[in-house]
Structure formats: C-alpha cells, structure tokens
Design an enzyme around this catalytic site. Structure first.
Site, PDB file in Angstrom:
ATOM      1  N   PRO A 114       0.787  -1.238   0.000  1.00  0.00           N
ATOM      2  CA  PRO A 114       0.000   0.000   0.000  1.00  0.00           C
ATOM      3  C   PRO A 114       0.818   1.287   0.000  1.00  0.00           C
ATOM      4  CG  PRO A 114       0.068  -0.884   2.212  1.00  0.00           C
ATOM      5  CD  PRO A 114       0.787  -1.889   1.345  1.00  0.00           C
ATOM      6  N   GLY A 116       3.950   1.809   2.114  1.00  0.00           N
ATOM      7  CA  GLY A 116       4.825   2.062   3.258  1.00  0.00           C
ATOM      8  C   GLY A 116       6.280   2.167   2.883  1.00  0.00           C
ATOM      9  N   ASP A 179       9.658  -5.981  -2.739  1.00  0.00           N
ATOM     10  CA  ASP A 179       8.938  -6.517  -1.582  1.00  0.00           C
ATOM     11  C   ASP A 179       7.916  -7.495  -2.155  1.00  0.00           C
ATOM     12  OD1 ASP A 179       7.972  -6.922   0.948  1.00  0.00           O
ATOM     13  OD2 ASP A 179       6.798  -5.076   1.021  1.00  0.00           O
ATOM     14  N   CYS A 232       7.684 -10.868   3.888  1.00  0.00           N
ATOM     15  CA  CYS A 232       7.160 -10.878   5.254  1.00  0.00           C
ATOM     16  C   CYS A 232       6.850 -12.316   5.647  1.00  0.00           C
ATOM     17  CB  CYS A 232       5.953  -9.963   5.402  1.00  0.00           C
ATOM     18  SG  CYS A 232       4.565 -10.357   4.322  1.00  0.00           S
TER      19      CYS A 232
END
Length: 469
Positions: A114, A116, A179, A232
């Site tokens: 989103p 970050g 990411d 993550c």
C-alpha cells in the site's frame, strides 16, 4: 489462541533452534506492536504526543512505537500525510538505503502497495533522487496512489504495470526494491487470513513467482545497481534459497548490512549466507516477521538497453507550458515541465522529465505534482496538489477547520465557511496542514474531497486526542 498449521510448525521448528522457536511461538501469541513513521517534510517541529509513550524505532530515525493504538482513522493529520502507520520491521529499508546510497539515484519500488516502503524510500534517499512506485493489482495500485499523494513528495510516479511491462519499457534503475508477494508467515499474529490461506503448495507457488519477479527486476537494474529483496515470511524457501538462486543464476553479489545487537535481528538460517541477510522474528525483534537482503549487480553486467520515447500517449499538448493560472499554485514553477496522463495535467521536475518520457508507455496513476483537470473553461485543482509539499503557500484562500469540521470534510459532508470567505477554490486545513479543496459558491461550499478516499464510518467521534503535537 491462534492455531498454526502443523506443516508450518514442523518446518519452522526444523530451521530454528529450540530457543528461537520458543521465542517465536511466544511472540506470535503476544499483541502486535503499534508504530508510525513521521513525514520529514510535513512534521518539522512536531513530535509524538506524550500520552502515547512513544519510543523511537532503533533502525529508523523517524519511526516510533506507540504505547497504545489510537483511532488513526479519525486523526486528520493522518489524512494530511503527516505520518504513516507502518509496522516497525518494514521501516528497516530506511537503514539499508542510508548505509549504501549517498548520491541522487533513480529507484523503483516494484510491488509497492500500500505504499509504506515507497514513502520510506522517499524520506531516506538523497535529495535529487526519483522513485517510480509500481503495483500490478489495479485496486491495490489505487490505494498506493492515494498514500503517495498524501505523502506529498514531488519526485515520485505511481504506475500500474506488470514486472514484464517494466522490463520491456527499457527504463533502467540504480536501485530496485522488491517486496515480493509471499506466503505471509511473518504476519500471522496480525492477519488471521494469512493463516487460513497458508499451505505448503502456496509456499512453493510463492518462491517460484518470486524468482520470476527477481529475474524481471534484475533486467531493469543498472550495472553496480542495488536490489533490496524483502518478504514478510519466515521459511527459507522464499528467503535464503531465493538469495542463493540469485547469486548462482543472476550473478548477484550479496552485500552486508550492518546492524546492532540490541536490534534483535537474526542472521541467515543457512550457514553459507550467515551475516549477510537480516531476519526479523516476532518475539526476538520488536515487529512483525520480515526478511531483507541487499544484492548488487556486477559492474561488468550487461547494461539496460534504455529506449527513447516512442511518442506520447496523451491526446494533447504534452509539450505545452504550465498554464499561467497554475504557475502561482506551485513553488518555482519555472523548474517544471508540463506533462499529461489521462486528463490530469502534471508538473514534472525538469531534471527527470526525460525519464518520465521514457516510461510514458506505462499506465501512470500519479506523477510529479498533479496540477488539475480541465472542466469546461475552468482548471480544477487536483486533490493531490493540496497535499503536495510543493504547493505555494497563499496560492488559495485557506480555512483552518476545527476538529469536527475537519472530520465532516473528510467524510465528504457539507461544511460551512465564514461569510467573508472568497468565492472559488478554498484550501481546507487542519492545524495548518492541508486536507483538500472546496469550491465556495457563496450560499454553500462544494466538498471536493475524493469520494473513494472519504471516511466511511458513521461513528461520531468526540474531539480526538492529538497524536502529534
């Protein structure tokens, strides 16, 4: 008490020693830390309110843990882009960038929603750098564009393309942040849906997709450029084994990122990479699960074949001057070139307008300083202009709203202005921070806040306790 998949527990117990495994299972049963990161260009002289007992995130100078979770939705300063709510482990990108990048570069955040890590890059990179922030999923890309617009920096573009599209655009980058989509094991305590979706098959699908993304990203990277690989998740298949694959198949060099023992960062779980990758494990470090490694492309690698612009997608006047009316809306308008994406006029800093023209074949959702759109004879200022740090102070009449009025505005409700307010476009602010525009037509003020951004909750908050003071 969360119920974790047996196969996940078996694999994790296998790769962690008993002490680390015990800390992880204990950490996953504890509440998630709450943290925010301040916007350096919007928070000069501000600090986190003492009632939140803030503590600085050790690897990010603008990051803070909060002693409790406030109701962020009803804080106008969040919507103004004064800070970003981000879990602390993800802020580590700030430390990685500051250790290695000491001159202006062109960066790509490849799987950016989103937003970050994009906003962290914008804050950490040296002045003069440019960030292209990309997200393939259309709905997520819209959220990304919203968060980037709120952050308010001028040196960023948001695109909605596949990694293959970017590879074939012929645009090269000095730094690429990947990411990548992953199995989400590091987010189990924060997202119960991640537990429900986890499977060994999904882990396999993820590491295969991640390698495809890595290969496409590598082709966009200049020789001696850096690639930050991040997930993550906790397993070695999506982490260390993918780094080994990049070293063997892409010729990547693995760089060491210096850390402090007090940060609680765990090294590689494969001996061959020990000391060169960083793992954040719940219960060991204060944050969610994260893996990050820094790769560098060899200086003798094949250079990116950058393409020149093939012509503009826009319908009209891509080389036109910034309209006279809009010149007074932004600081130093002479430093910008006019470009157009969709029906949006945008002021692009001249130092990177050539780069903009090279990726003009991509789907652009936001770029530079959005100025506005033509409606009949009027040039309607873009909402993102209100939030831009380049907005000229005094370009529009301003009304500094109280808390209740600010919340009503953010709900896209009608608000009342003082009778002496000039007609036309008026900038609504809260404690001096711009929130957006209304158009004052005399007997009413038309609320121009974007419909898709509005606060949807029908809750009527009392005056909120300030998060920043």
């Amino acid at each position: 008490m969360m119920t974790l998949p047996d196969a996940f527990l078996a694999h994790t117990r296998e790769i962690l020693d008993e002490h680390l495994f015990a800390l992880l299972t204990e950490g996953l049963s504890a509440p998630s830390p709450v943290s925010i990161r301040l916007n350096p260009l919007k928070c000069a002289g501000k600090e986190v309110a003492p009632w939140l007992t803030p503590r600085q995130v050790r690897w990010c100078p603008t990051g803070y843990y909060l002693g409790e979770r406030p109701n962020f939705t009803f804080d106008p300063l969040l919507h103004a882009g004064a800070y970003y709510v981000q879990e602390a482990s993800s802020m580590f990108v700030d430390e990685v960038v500051r250790q290695y990048v000491n001159h202006p570069i062109t960066a790509l955040d490849l799987c950016a929603a989103p937003g970050g890590k994009t906003t962290a890059l914008l804050a950490a990179l040296p002045e003069g750098s440019v960030v292209v922030s990309n997200e393939y999923v259309r709905q997520r890309a819209s959220i990304l564009a919203e968060n980037v617009a709120k952050w308010g920096y001028r040196n960023v573009a948001v695109t909605n393309n596949s990694t293959s599209d970017l590879r074939h655009s012929g645009v090269g980058f000095d730094l690429i942040l990947t990411d990548v989509p992953c199995s989400g094991e590091g987010m189990f305590r924060k997202d119960e849906g991640a537990i429900a979706e986890w499977s060994e098959k999904n882990v396999e699908n993820c590491w295969r997709l991640q390698r495809e993304i890595l290969e496409d990203a590598w082709a966009c990277l200049h020789p001696e450029g850096w690639l930050i690989y991040s997930t993550c998740t906790l397993n070695i298949h999506e982490n260390e084994e993918n780094i080994q694959w990049a070293i063997q198949q892409l010729g990547a060099h693995l760089l060491k990122v210096n850390t402090q023992p007090a940060w609680g960062i765990t090294p590689s779980l494969l001996p061959s990479l020990e000391g060169s990758v960083c793992r954040f494990i719940p219960g060991v470090s204060e944050g969610e699960g994260l893996f990050m490694a820094l790769l560098q492309k060899p200086d003798d690698a094949t250079a990116v074949k950058e393409k020149t612009a093939k012509g503009k997608r826009q319908k009209s006047r891509p080389e036109a001057a910034i309209p006279d009316e809009a010149k007074r809306w932004i600081d130093h308008s002479e430093d910008y070139a006019l470009r157009e994406y969709g029906d949006m006029l945008a002021a692009i800093p001249k130092e990177w307008s050539t780069l903009y023209d090279r990726f003009d074949t991509l789907r652009i959702l936001h770029a530079g300083v959005p100025i506005g759109t033509h409606r009949g004879r009027d040039l309607v200022p873009a909402h993102a202009l209100a939030l831009s740090t380049t907005l000229h102070n005094g370009a529009f009449p301003q009304y500094d709203a109280d808390y209740a009025t600010a919340i009503a505005y953010l709900r896209k409700e009608a608000i009342s202005l003082p009778t002496d307010t000039p007609r036309g476009f008026v900038l609504i602010t809260y404690k001096g921070h711009p929130l957006g525009f209304v158009k004052n037509v005399g007997n009413r003020a038309n609320n121009l806040y974007p419909q898709e951004w509005r606060i949807r909750s029908s809750h009527v908050p009392e005056d909120g306790r300030e998060i920043l003071i």
